[in-house]
Design an enzyme around this catalytic site. Structure first.
Site, PDB file in Angstrom:
ATOM      1  N   LYS A   5     -58.589 -14.413  47.596  1.00  9.42           N
ATOM      2  CA  LYS A   5     -57.291 -13.739  47.574  1.00  9.42           C
ATOM      3  C   LYS A   5     -56.168 -14.765  47.442  1.00  9.42           C
ATOM      4  O   LYS A   5     -55.232 -14.587  46.675  1.00  9.42           O
ATOM      5  CB  LYS A   5     -57.125 -12.879  48.842  1.00  9.42           C
ATOM      6  N   GLN A  60     -57.417  -9.706  57.403  1.00  6.45           N
ATOM      7  CA  GLN A  60     -58.769  -9.557  56.870  1.00  6.45           C
ATOM      8  C   GLN A  60     -59.668  -8.868  57.904  1.00  6.45           C
ATOM      9  O   GLN A  60     -59.776  -9.318  59.042  1.00  6.45           O
ATOM     10  CB  GLN A  60     -59.329 -10.940  56.489  1.00  6.45           C
ATOM     11  N   ASP A  83     -52.628  -3.599  52.219  1.00 10.74           N
ATOM     12  CA  ASP A  83     -53.978  -3.036  52.103  1.00 10.74           C
ATOM     13  C   ASP A  83     -53.979  -1.504  52.098  1.00 10.74           C
ATOM     14  O   ASP A  83     -55.000  -0.886  51.828  1.00 10.74           O
ATOM     15  CB  ASP A  83     -54.837  -3.511  53.284  1.00 10.74           C
TER      16      ASP A  83
END
Ligand code: NAD
Length: 286
Positions: free
Chosen positions: A53, A97, A120
């Site tokens: 990422k 994460q 997200d």
């Protein structure tokens, strides 16, 4: 034999477009877009995802701020860090994460991320907006799946879509996005009775189960489109949730693992980071 939908190539094209969009943003607003990335612990897969990422952000020109906390970090410590990032006006987007170590509540951590920085699309409000069909940041993997389908001009309206898996990060949001595209959607899960028969009726199958090569050829209708979300590390290497070789013979289109849904997830994350920043500037301009 089914055509492979190459997520690697498509994600590169999207990232090149995002590079241009990012440069336009910088020119217009005189600043860089900032994405904060939080990783807690030593989960090897998470480390790889975070590294990829950050690499993609660099490629596009998005500034990433990385925060690494040890496996035994206290929940309060994580909450405090995310709260600081939430309050920091220089940060456009926050990524925590998942999964977090078991002693830390994911719900509590996600709840602190403001909806406008929720890159997200996991926050209650973004999920609520998605459910209501409103403009929102949708979860990256499901968004990537829709992009993969659209890249091959696969007609979605009126199609029977079967999603296997009902997780909050894949199964549920992809079901909602397919519904938005006018599919008739069936969501299957570990307690579903007659899974094979249900799958055999599907024009589109999205497999998000987390079990290597779970979907076999005898579960798939001739000509179906098969999207494999699974990432399973096995003794024989990385495997998807679909038995690729046998299912490919029946499918019209199929995504590979690796190189299918995975790279698209990252491309969509980058798109969402830019969206967070653009929307913030447009709110500031009001
Ligand atoms: P999860 O464990 O949260 O959910 C799995 C789902 O599968 C559950 O809803 C469960 O009910 C269902 N399931 C389990 N056994 C089943 C069975 N026998 N029959 C029918 N349904 C069954 O997993 P997740 O987070 O949704 O991830 C699924 C897979 O996708 C994993 O392999 C994960 O690594 C992968 N994944 C990939 C990406 C990507 O970017 N490619 C992103 C997220 C997850």
């Amino acid at each position: 034999m089914g055509e492979i939908i190459d997520g690697k190539i498509l994600s590169m094209q999207i990232k090149d477009e995002l590079k241009v969009r990012n440069a336009e943003f910088e020119k217009k607003f005189g600043r860089k877009i900032k994405l904060a990335v939080v990783l807690v612990g030593e989960n090897p897969a998470s480390k790889v995802y975070v590294r990829n990422k950050i690499k993609s952000a660099e490629y596009i020109g998005i500034e990433s701020l990385s925060f690494y906390l040890p496996e035994d970090a206290e929940e309060d410590e994580v909450l405090k860090l995310v709260k600081t990032l939430a309050d920091d006006s220089s940060v456009d987007a926050i990524l925590v994460q998942l999964p977090l170590p078991a002693h830390i509540s994911e719900e509590k951590v996600l709840d602190i991320i403001p909806v406008e920085k929720d890159v997200d699309g996991f926050s209650d409000r973004n999920v609520g907006k998605l459910t209501l069909g409103k403009e929102c940041i949708a979860a990256c993997t499901p968004e990537g799946i829709i992009e993969l389908l659209k890249s091959k001009n696969i007609e979605l309206t009126e199609k029977n879509a079967v999603v296997i898996g009902r997780s909050n990060i894949v199964g549920k949001p992809i079901a909602l996005l397919l519904l938005r595209e006018n599919c008739t959607v069936t969501v299957c899960h570990s307690k579903t009775v007659g899974l094979k028969e249900i799958c055999k009726e599907a024009d589109i199958i999205v497999a998000a189960i987390g079990k290597p090569e779970f979907v076999k050829a005898d579960m798939v209708k001739e000509g179906a489109v098969v999207i494999d979300v699974g990432i399973n590390r096995t003794e024989n290497g990385l495997k998807g949730d679909v038995d690729f070789l046998s299912v490919r013979d029946k499918a019209s289109f199929i995504t590979p693992v690796p190189g299918g849904v995975g790279p698209m997830t990252i491309a969509m994350l980058m798109k969402n980071a830019i969206l967070c920043a653009e929307r913030r500037e447009s709110r500031n301009g009001l």
